[in-house]
Design an enzyme around this catalytic site. Structure first.
Site, PDB file in Angstrom:
ATOM      1  N   ASN A  19     -14.382   0.707  -6.572  1.00  0.00           N
ATOM      2  CA  ASN A  19     -15.034   1.500  -6.474  1.00  0.00           C
ATOM      3  C   ASN A  19     -16.261   2.585  -7.756  1.00  0.00           C
ATOM      4  OD1 ASN A  19     -14.676   0.836  -3.382  1.00  0.00           O
ATOM      5  ND2 ASN A  19     -13.521   1.990  -3.147  1.00  0.00           N
ATOM      6  N   SER A  44     -12.160  -0.810  -0.375  1.00  0.00           N
ATOM      7  CA  SER A  44     -10.901  -1.118   0.585  1.00  0.00           C
ATOM      8  C   SER A  44     -10.914  -1.392   1.813  1.00  0.00           C
ATOM      9  CB  SER A  44      -9.956   0.011   0.410  1.00  0.00           C
ATOM     10  OG  SER A  44      -9.263   1.132  -0.975  1.00  0.00           O
ATOM     11  N   ASP A  67       1.001  -1.142   0.170  1.00  0.00           N
ATOM     12  CA  ASP A  67       0.443   0.665   0.098  1.00  0.00           C
ATOM     13  C   ASP A  67       0.677   1.255   0.102  1.00  0.00           C
ATOM     14  OD1 ASP A  67      -2.284   1.502   0.948  1.00  0.00           O
ATOM     15  OD2 ASP A  67      -2.969  -0.049   0.896  1.00  0.00           O
ATOM     16  N   HIS A 103      -3.747   6.031   3.661  1.00  0.00           N
ATOM     17  CA  HIS A 103      -4.575   5.270   3.465  1.00  0.00           C
ATOM     18  C   HIS A 103      -3.926   3.360   3.892  1.00  0.00           C
ATOM     19  CE1 HIS A 103      -6.004   2.338   0.066  1.00  0.00           C
ATOM     20  NE2 HIS A 103      -7.309   2.348   0.671  1.00  0.00           N
TER      21      HIS A 103
END
Length: 376
Positions: A190, A253, A64, A98
Site C-alpha cells: 500500500n 490486505s 496474521d 487485522h
C-alpha cells in the site's frame, strides 16, 4: 533491514474502538448494517457465485495477527498455532484485529441471511496461525515456520498478511508450499509506505493482488508493478473484528483476502484442479481494465467470481492455440531482499500458491502475453 509497515489500512472498529488505532468512531450499527456496508459482495456478485460454490471442504491458512473467535465465524475456525517465540497459543489470540478481519473476508457466514458479516467462501475453514504480534510485527523465519505448519496441517490455500523482508528459510518454505500444490495469495502493498510490490508477492508462483475502489478503478492506496496478477475491492471494506465487533479497512490486505476466498470457491467446486490451474482460472476470467491485456495497475483485471467458477477455460499450455480444451477436472456437485522485519497491518496476504507448472505460467505472463480467451 527493517521496512516501514505497508501503510494505508484504515482500521475502524465498530461497536467499540481499540485504543491507539483510530481517531474517531463511525456510528454504524453492528449486525444489521454490516451486510449492507459490504458493498464488495454486490460488486462481485457474490450471491450468484455462492449459488454455485461456498468453499466447502477447503482449508485456508491465515498467517496474521491471530484470528479471534467471532459469531460470524462460528464453526469455521479450526485450532491453529502461534509461531512467535515465547508466545505459544492456538492462533485465537488477536490483539490487533487485522487477522480476524482477514478471516471474515474469506469465510464469515454471518448469523442469518441478512445479519452479520459474510465472506466470499462462507463454508471454508480457517486455520489461524499467529505469525505477527499486536503491532503487526513479525520476522521472516516466524512466517516460514507458519507456512511449514500450514503445509503439515492440510491447508489448500495460505493467507499471509505481510510485506517486507525475506530470509532463506522463508523462501524455502514458500517453495515447499508451492510444491505441495497449495495456492498462495499475497498483497502487493500500500502507498505511500510501499513504492513497489513487496515480498512475498514478488516470489515466483505467488499471486500478487492489487486493489480497486468502489467505482472499479485502480485504488490510490494500491501499489502497482509488473508482478500484479489480479485486483479486487480494497476501499472501505467491512469485516469481522475481535470482541465480536466489526471493522472497516482500506488497502490491498482486504483485496487479497477476497481473492483467497475466490480461490477457495474454485478449489471447492474443482477439488482435483491443480493449484496452478486455480490461479490460471482467476487470471483468465478476470475482467480486463486499463490498457488492453495485462498492465501494472490491474494485472489481468478484476476477479470475476462467477466466470471463474463457470467459464470454459483452456488449461495451461493452450494459450497460443485456438483450441478450447475440456475442463481440467470434474466439478464437485453441491457445493532477494535482505532479512528484515515483516509487517502485516496493511498487506493482509492470503498467499495463493501453485506448483511447478504455475511457475512456467508466471514467467509467461511477465512476457506480456495475454491469457487465453475464455467462453463465459
Amino acid at each position: 533491514m527493517n521496512r516501514t509497515p505497508a501503510v494505508a489500512i484504515a482500521l475502524l472498529l465498530l461497536s467499540g474502538v481499540a485504543p491507539g488505532h483510530l481517531a474517531k468512531e463511525a456510528p454504524v450499527a453492528p449486525g444489521e448494517r454490516i451486510r449492507v456496508d459490504q458493498w464488495h459482495l454486490r460488486f462481485l456478485k457474490a450471491d450468484d457465485a455462492n449459488a454455485i460454490s461456498q468453499g466447502d471442504g477447503v482449508i485456508v491458512a491465515v498467517l496474521d495477527t491471530g484470528v479471534a473467535p467471532h459469531p460470524d465465524l462460528r464453526g469455521n475456525l479450526l485450532t491453529g498455532t502461534s509461531t512467535i517465540p515465547g508466545a505459544p497459543g492456538n492462533g485465537f489470540l488477536d490483539e490487533n484485529s487485522h487477522g480476524t478481519g482477514v478471516a471474515g473476508l474469506i469465510a464469515a457466514h454471518g448469523q442469518s441471511n441478512k445479519i452479520g458479516a459474510r465472506g466470499i467462501a462462507p463454508e471454508a475453514k480457517i486455520l489461524p496461525i499467529k505469525s505477527s504480534d499486536e503491532a503487526n510485527t513479525g520476522k521472516p523465519d516466524d512466517l516460514a515456520t507458519g507456512i511449514d505448519y500450514a503445509i503439515a496441517h492440510g491447508a489448500d490455500i495460505i493467507s499471509i498478511s505481510s510485506s517486507g523482508g525475506t530470509s532463506a528459510k522463508l523462501v524455502r518454505a514458500l517453495r515447499d508450499a508451492l510444491s505441495a500444490n497449495i495456492v498462495i495469495v499475497a498483497a502487493a502493498g500500500n502507498r505511500p509506505g510501499d513504492a513497489y510490490v513487496g515480498y512475498p508477492a514478488v516470489e515466483p508462483g505467488v499471486i500478487a493482488v492489487g486493489g480497486i475502489d468502489r467505482a472499479g478503478f485502480h485504488a490510490a492506496v494500491s501499489v502497482s508493478g509488473p508482478e500484479i496478477d489480479v485486483v479486487a475491492p480494497a476501499v472501505d471494506i467491512y469485516s469481522t473484528s475481535f470482541g465480536g465487533k466489526y471493522s472497516k479497512g482500506t488497502g490491498t490486505s482486504s483485496a487479497t483476502a477476497i481473492v483467497a476466498g475466490a480461490a477457495a470457491l474454485i478449489r471447492s467446486k474443482y477439488p482435483d484442479l491443480p493449484a496452478e490451474e486455480v490461479a490460471h482460472r482467476l487470471t483468465a476470467t478476470a475482467i480486463d481494465k486499463g490498457p488492453p491485456g495485462r498492465d501494472d495497475q490491474y494485472g489481468y483485471g478484476v476477479i470475476d467470481l462467477v466466470a471463474a467458477l463457470t467459464a470454459d477455460v483452456p488449461p495451461l499450455g493452450f494459450e497460443s492455440t485456438g483450441v478450447t480444451a475440456p475442463a481440467s477436472t470434474e466439478a464437485r456437485t453441491g457445493n532477494g531482499r535482505d532479512d528484515g522485519t515483516v509487517r502485516g497491518l496493511v498487506t493482509l496476504g492470503v498467499l495463493l500458491a501453485a506448483g511447478g507448472g504455475y511457475l512456467i505460467w508466471r514467467r509467461h505472463r511477465r512476457a506480456g502475453d495475454p491469457p487465453p480467451r475464455i467462453s463465459r
